[in-house]
Design a protein around this motif. Sequence first.
Motif, PDB file in Angstrom:
ATOM      1  N   ALA A  88     -34.908  31.431   2.686  1.00  0.00           N
ATOM      2  CA  ALA A  88     -34.591  30.770   3.946  1.00  0.00           C
ATOM      3  C   ALA A  88     -35.786  29.978   4.472  1.00  0.00           C
ATOM      4  O   ALA A  88     -35.641  28.858   4.938  1.00  0.00           O
ATOM      5  CB  ALA A  88     -34.143  31.794   4.984  1.00  0.00           C
ATOM      6  N   SER A  89     -36.964  30.565   4.385  1.00  0.00           N
ATOM      7  CA  SER A  89     -38.120  29.872   4.942  1.00  0.00           C
ATOM      8  C   SER A  89     -39.359  30.073   4.099  1.00  0.00           C
ATOM      9  O   SER A  89     -39.572  31.139   3.538  1.00  0.00           O
ATOM     10  CB  SER A  89     -38.396  30.379   6.351  1.00  0.00           C
ATOM     11  OG  SER A  89     -39.634  29.874   6.806  1.00  0.00           O
ATOM     12  N   GLY A  90     -40.175  29.025   4.024  1.00  0.00           N
ATOM     13  CA  GLY A  90     -41.441  29.125   3.322  1.00  0.00           C
ATOM     14  C   GLY A  90     -42.377  30.086   4.028  1.00  0.00           C
ATOM     15  O   GLY A  90     -43.358  30.555   3.466  1.00  0.00           O
ATOM     16  N   LYS A  91     -42.029  30.416   5.286  1.00  0.00           N
ATOM     17  CA  LYS A  91     -42.873  31.289   6.078  1.00  0.00           C
ATOM     18  C   LYS A  91     -42.459  32.739   5.915  1.00  0.00           C
ATOM     19  O   LYS A  91     -43.075  33.643   6.470  1.00  0.00           O
ATOM     20  CB  LYS A  91     -42.730  30.881   7.554  1.00  0.00           C
ATOM     21  CG  LYS A  91     -43.859  31.365   8.410  1.00  0.00           C
ATOM     22  CD  LYS A  91     -45.108  30.564   8.171  1.00  0.00           C
ATOM     23  CE  LYS A  91     -46.249  31.104   9.003  1.00  0.00           C
ATOM     24  NZ  LYS A  91     -47.498  31.142   8.266  1.00  0.00           N
TER      25      LYS A  91
END
Lengths: 258, 382
Positions: free
Chosen positions: A81-84
């Motif tokens: 979902a997120s690179g973070k």
Amino acid sequence: MHRRGVGAGAIAKKKLAEAKYKERGTVLAEDQIAQMSKQLETFKTHLEEFASKHKQEIRKNSQFRVQFQEMCATIGVDPLASGKGFWSEMLGVGDFYYELGVQIIEVCLALKHRNGGLITLEELHHRVLKGRGKFAQDVSQDDLVRAIKKLKAMGNGFGMIPVGGSYLVQSVPAELNMDHTVVLQLAEKKGYVTVSEIRDSLKWERERACHVLDHLLKEGLAWLDSQAAGEPQYWLPALFSEMLSQDVTPEEASQMTP
Amino acid sequence: MDRFVWTNGLLEMNETLVIQQRGVRLYDGEDKAKLDVGIVLLSTHRLVWRDQKNHECCICIPLSQVIFFEEQAAGIGKSAKIVIHLHPCPENKEPGPYQKSKYSYIKLSFKEHGQIEFYRRLTEEMTQKRWENTPVSQPIPTGTGPKAGRTRAVGIVGIERKLEEKRKETDKNISEAFEDLSKLMEKAKEMVELSRSIANKIKDKQGDITEDETIRFKSYLLSMGIANPVTRETHGSGTQYHIQLAKQLGDMLQAPLEERGGMMALTEVYCLVNRARGMELLSPEDLVNACKMFESLKLPLRLRVFDSGVMVVQLQSHSEEEMIASALDNVSDKGSLTAEEFAKLLGLTVLLAKERLLLAEKMGHLCRDDSVEGLRFYPNLF
């Protein structure tokens, strides 16, 4: 006599409400959020441990990646979902798939003028592997499918059409409804289709068949061979297997956006 | 096949049977041996083959003759095989079914399967080399003289052994990895359940959540990759990460946008930004969520979705009216234009050129001529 300001009264009310909740045994949301913060730290440690032992496995083993993705899906977690996200940061799964996304977009863009924005998963796989070079990590078709699913979020018409046991990958927002899809599936065997074949196999009226074929022509997904023996043939460049061996020419490459 | 010798098939003292498999045909190199289908037996000392119908026909070869072996996967109409490479024939070899052969390897073709287990056991025996420790009463011919054969065998079999150990190690690693993965997922599942419980409480207003705590909760969800169950809008009030990202994009995209006529498809932006970053790449969702914040952060960029579903980032300064007016000018100038022609004229991608023409058409300034030759736009004179 001490003054009771509004502030003090409000605090007292809150404390009363909290006590009531605690009495009933309900844990408050803010307490749970604090709890989650702690649990998150613990989880992060576990993930770090896992990564130090098995990060290589994910990079090298496509079967392991499949297992990993399926387990995540089962418990309701999207590691991409997120690179973070932790998964991306610590396991490096993110970078693998996001970079793949870039490569997929570039291949599709480079070939769009030829196939109208429709390409077999097989050809896409072949070209992506070629572009990655000999020393890059191996990429499976499952990896491509997952990367494409993520690209859909950017609204550029990325989609997958099931055809003949595999898929056609669409990278333009051409509207393709069920009728178009069925004709594509019919054309898959030989790379082309005729009006008669559509009428025979699908039992459609002439007008419906022509309407669908015209749409495919307009969108640049089909080419018309009006000189074919018998009746005109509608060819789909996406399905040409000879094209697998052809490289993208420099002119074609310069049409790719940087 | 010329390494095989006739035998009565009886096991010697100290020789133990390890495994046997029926339905095996022998190959002399690539050619089928002039023998029928039989049973292959592996002992601690030898590889024995006996004809299934005619038990008198029995041949064997000492394991010390084996240099190295490998699996050959089954194909369409072809059984799985094990290919065994052999040392050259010893000079004092007993008679066997073949006088000579042009091949120095044989194949075992497993017509009734069993190759996996056989391969495993063969590997074990070749690693342990039990025949070296327990010599049998009847001398079994070894290589071209005991010393020479052995040193050569050690070299190659040594490599083979290392490969096998590595393979075992890898297998062990993978099963360990899967086990660790399962345990990790159990813990992740707990986090998911906790977050659902919190989300429900927020919905039912059980407790007093501050804005700050909500933002923190959202960032926890982002870290874990859990979809936000609370707010139906997953954008707008994004996390701190998306706010930062939006500002970075605001700086980074100014120049590229100017160069491209003020507009770029989101997929272009994705490639541009990620190629520049090199690592710690953005996910597609990160990019979309960040772009959705441009307006609220008062940055000079906007995310825009066309009717076709195409998403673009455009400069705030390039107003709609300007774009449409210039499109109309260009088309009037040339009489008519297709998306490809318009793209070439302005240095835009075909996709975005088409969107602009469609927009101008929507506003009533252009009309279309849609034929199989393509889509062409004319000034609207109606």
